[in-house]
Design an enzyme around this catalytic site. Structure first.
Site, PDB file in Angstrom:
ATOM      1  N   ALA A 130      -3.335   7.202  -3.637  1.00 63.21           N
ATOM      2  CA  ALA A 130      -2.025   6.566  -3.826  1.00 63.21           C
ATOM      3  C   ALA A 130      -1.013   7.660  -4.115  1.00 63.21           C
ATOM      4  O   ALA A 130      -1.343   8.663  -4.764  1.00 63.21           O
ATOM      5  CB  ALA A 130      -2.077   5.567  -4.975  1.00 63.21           C
ATOM      6  N   GLU A 131       0.200   7.499  -3.626  1.00 63.75           N
ATOM      7  CA  GLU A 131       1.217   8.523  -3.861  1.00 63.75           C
ATOM      8  C   GLU A 131       1.569   8.555  -5.352  1.00 63.75           C
ATOM      9  O   GLU A 131       1.491   7.538  -6.036  1.00 63.75           O
ATOM     10  CB  GLU A 131       2.445   8.243  -2.994  1.00 63.75           C
ATOM     11  CG  GLU A 131       2.127   8.530  -1.546  1.00 63.75           C
ATOM     12  CD  GLU A 131       3.270   8.208  -0.604  1.00 63.75           C
ATOM     13  OE1 GLU A 131       4.436   8.249  -1.026  1.00 63.75           O
ATOM     14  OE2 GLU A 131       2.983   7.900   0.560  1.00 63.75           O
ATOM     15  N   LEU A 142      -5.350  -5.152  -2.851  1.00 64.04           N
ATOM     16  CA  LEU A 142      -4.433  -4.605  -3.864  1.00 64.04           C
ATOM     17  C   LEU A 142      -3.088  -5.330  -3.798  1.00 64.04           C
ATOM     18  O   LEU A 142      -2.538  -5.750  -4.818  1.00 64.04           O
ATOM     19  CB  LEU A 142      -4.245  -3.100  -3.653  1.00 64.04           C
ATOM     20  CG  LEU A 142      -5.461  -2.227  -3.969  1.00 64.04           C
ATOM     21  CD1 LEU A 142      -5.245  -0.792  -3.491  1.00 64.04           C
ATOM     22  CD2 LEU A 142      -5.742  -2.233  -5.479  1.00 64.04           C
ATOM     23  N   CYS A 185       2.368   1.621   3.455  1.00 64.54           N
ATOM     24  CA  CYS A 185       1.120   1.058   4.002  1.00 64.54           C
ATOM     25  C   CYS A 185       0.846  -0.417   3.755  1.00 64.54           C
ATOM     26  O   CYS A 185       0.287  -1.065   4.639  1.00 64.54           O
ATOM     27  CB  CYS A 185      -0.052   1.898   3.524  1.00 64.54           C
ATOM     28  SG  CYS A 185       0.021   3.559   4.206  1.00 64.54           S
ATOM     29  N   LYS A 201       2.447  -2.724   6.401  1.00 67.40           N
ATOM     30  CA  LYS A 201       1.933  -2.367   7.739  1.00 67.40           C
ATOM     31  C   LYS A 201       0.463  -2.761   7.882  1.00 67.40           C
ATOM     32  O   LYS A 201       0.049  -3.331   8.897  1.00 67.40           O
ATOM     33  CB  LYS A 201       2.162  -0.867   7.945  1.00 67.40           C
ATOM     34  CG  LYS A 201       1.054  -0.087   8.578  1.00 67.40           C
ATOM     35  CD  LYS A 201       1.435   1.354   8.766  1.00 67.40           C
ATOM     36  CE  LYS A 201       0.615   2.349   7.993  1.00 67.40           C
ATOM     37  NZ  LYS A 201      -0.817   2.357   8.228  1.00 67.40           N
TER      38      LYS A 201
END
Ligand code: NAD
Ligand code: UGA
Length: 461
Positions: free
Chosen positions: A162-163, A225, A274, A277
């Site tokens: 995760a960023e 998530l 993400c 998408k």
């Protein structure tokens, strides 16, 4: 220095760049080459500042770049030199033709497969790092199997970082998933990838599977998530009406060990490159197999997410006497989450555009994401101002809307901020990070998410 083997990667973006940096850091005896067609990005990787902000990344890159980590624009040479080639290019939503607006656009991926086919000078292992629709490996294998001279094994190794926490996630992942064709050659290739990760990941956390399970698990993980966030966000209006408190509900629900406490934080909506998408992609795959009801089930997550952003704006409008004309609104945070400068699909984009439609004037502050915010809002008409200084953003503002959960917003001097704002002053806390009681006592009208508002207005009978 002689290296044991060379590992290459096509695509040096968030995932390719960060993953290769950690791989090089943990495996000094491998040569690691990250290649990208974007020359400007490669130049940044080769400077002292990576092309994006990610805590801890710069330090790792500076330690290994030039020793066993190399960034290049020369994709053919990287392909020739590498025995194992990761592919970590973008797989955005298709914007044209069949599947437009839902399916994954695989043209970048296919280009990589064709480049590998064209430039490979020996057998190679090709690793899908990008998030791809289930059964993409088959299409790639078909392209690669047209080679007269070389054999290729296609492995699926999706990324779960995760960023904002990418480096920690890469150094200590919950699991590493490696899928392959279940033939002797496929399993042997899979073991080669297991060996790489085993340098720093405990063996029991390296999970192997068939290639389709691996591809689908990535889409499923992101959908799960996102589903948790939409579940919590769907409860916020009910909390506001009934007097329940969403933080208390989340805590009570999450304390059930079967449910768990993570990813239950209410927000103005999830963003990032993400979740949307990948859910659209999952739903598209379901539809393409005739599973309409299943597709609708997953798409419900996205409907709630859009509703949550719209509900946030409508609550602001209602609270501020049903007009935002000539009102100034300070937007605290533009990144899609804290500890990143990434604004892809950030809820801030939707909220700001909607507020501008209501003719509000907007002042945006964010410690890292202002450059990206400017790009996102380029060409949008309306009064928009950008500043690093939250106090400047709040000067003469009618309202503050907290969109990103940056810690620094918890530590501001809200007494001072209240003084410089126009009255009545409002705070809409889209992340529930502020001390709402204290703000109310200063004089603010406070609108947390999923909690009763704290306002100074008298109720007329
Ligand atoms: P990104 O846009 O940051 O990076 C992709 C890079 O690929 C770009 O630099 C682009 O120039 C390069 N590229 C595209 N086609 C190329 C080609 N043919 N040759 C050479 N370079 C090419 O994207 P990202 O965020 O790193 O995501 C990459 C993949 O990883 C996506 O499938 C995404 O879904 C997945 N993923 C992303 C994250 C995340 O947090 N960003 C996490 C897990 C998985
Ligand atoms: C997400 C997943 O967490 C990664 O495992 C996955 O690899 C990655 O997507 C991907 O495939 O790209 P990322 O989007 O970087 O990672 O960040 P998250 O921490 O998942 O946050 C996504 C969004 O959900 C953010 O806008 C965040 O603020 C929001 N969020 C998160 C909430 O609103 N509530 C929460 O409880 C948690």
């Amino acid at each position: 220095m002689r290296f044991e083997k060379t590992i290459g990667c096509i695509g040096a973006g968030y995932v390719g760049g960060s993953t290769m940096a950690v791989l090089a850091y943990k495996c000094p005896h491998y040569k690691v080459i990250a290649a990208d067609m974007d020359e400007a990005k490669i130049q940044k990787w080769n400077s002292n500042d990576p092309p994006f902000y990610e805590p801890g990344l710069k330090e790792i890159v500076n330690e290994v770049r030039g020793k066993n980590l190399f960034f290049t624009h020369d994709i053919p040479s990287m392909i020739r030199e590498s025995q194992i080639i990761f592919v970590s290019v973008n797989t955005p939503i298709k914007e044209y033709g069949i599947g437009a607006g839902m399916a994954a656009d695989l043209r970048y991926w296919e280009k990589c497969a064709r480049d590998i086919l064209l430039y490979a000078n020996e057998d190679k292992i090709v690793v899908e790092k990008s998030t791809v629709p289930v059964r993409t490996a088959q299409a790639i294998a078909h392209i690669l199997s047209s080679s007269q001279n070389h054999r290729f094994q296609v492995i699926s190794n999706p990324e779960f970082l995760a960023e904002g926490t990418a480096i920690d996630d890469l150094l200590s992942p919950d699991r590493v998933l490696i899928g392959s064709e279940e033939t002797p050659e496929g399993i042997a290739a899979r073991e080669e990838i297991v060996k790489i990760y085993a340098h720093w990941v405990p063996r029991e956390k390296i999970v192997t599977s068939n290639v389709w399970s691996s591809e689908l698990s990535k889409l499923a993980s992101n959908a799960f998530l996102a589903q948790r966030i939409s579940s919590v966000n769907a409860l916020t209006p009910l909390c506001e009406i009934t007097g329940a408190n969403i933080d208390e509900v989340s805590m009570a629900v999450g304390m059930d060990s079967r449910i768990g406490g993570k990813f239950l934080k209410a927000s103005v909506g999830f963003g990032g490159s993400c979740f949307r998408k990948d859910i659209l992609n999952l739903a598209y795959i379901c539809k393409s197999y005739g599973l309409e009801e299943v597709a609708e089930y997953w798409l419900g997550i996205l409907k709630i997410n859009e509703l949550q952003k719209e509900r946030f704006v409508q609550r602001m409008l209602r609270a501020m006497f049903n007009t935002l004309v000539e009102k100034k609104i300070a937007i605290f945070g533009f990144a899609f989450k804290a500890r990143t400068d990434d604004t892809r699909d950030s809820p801030a984009i939707t909220v700001v555009k909607r507020l501008l439609e209501e003719k509000a004037s907007i002042s945006i502050t964010d410690p890292k994401a202002l450059e990206n915010a400017k790009k996102d809002l380029k060409g949008i008409t309306g009064a928009i101002h950008f500043t690093l200084d939250p106090y400047e953003a709040a000067q003469h503002a009618d309202a503050i809307a907290v969109i990103t959960e940056w810690d620094l917003y918890k530590e501001l001097n809200y007494k001072k901020i209240f003084e410089i704002m126009r009255k009545p002053a409002f705070i809409f806390d889209g992340r529930n990070i502020l001390d709402h009681e204290a703000l109310y006592n200063i004089g603010f009208n406070v609108y947390p998410l999923g909690k009763k508002e704290l306002v100074h207005f008298k109720e007329y009978p």
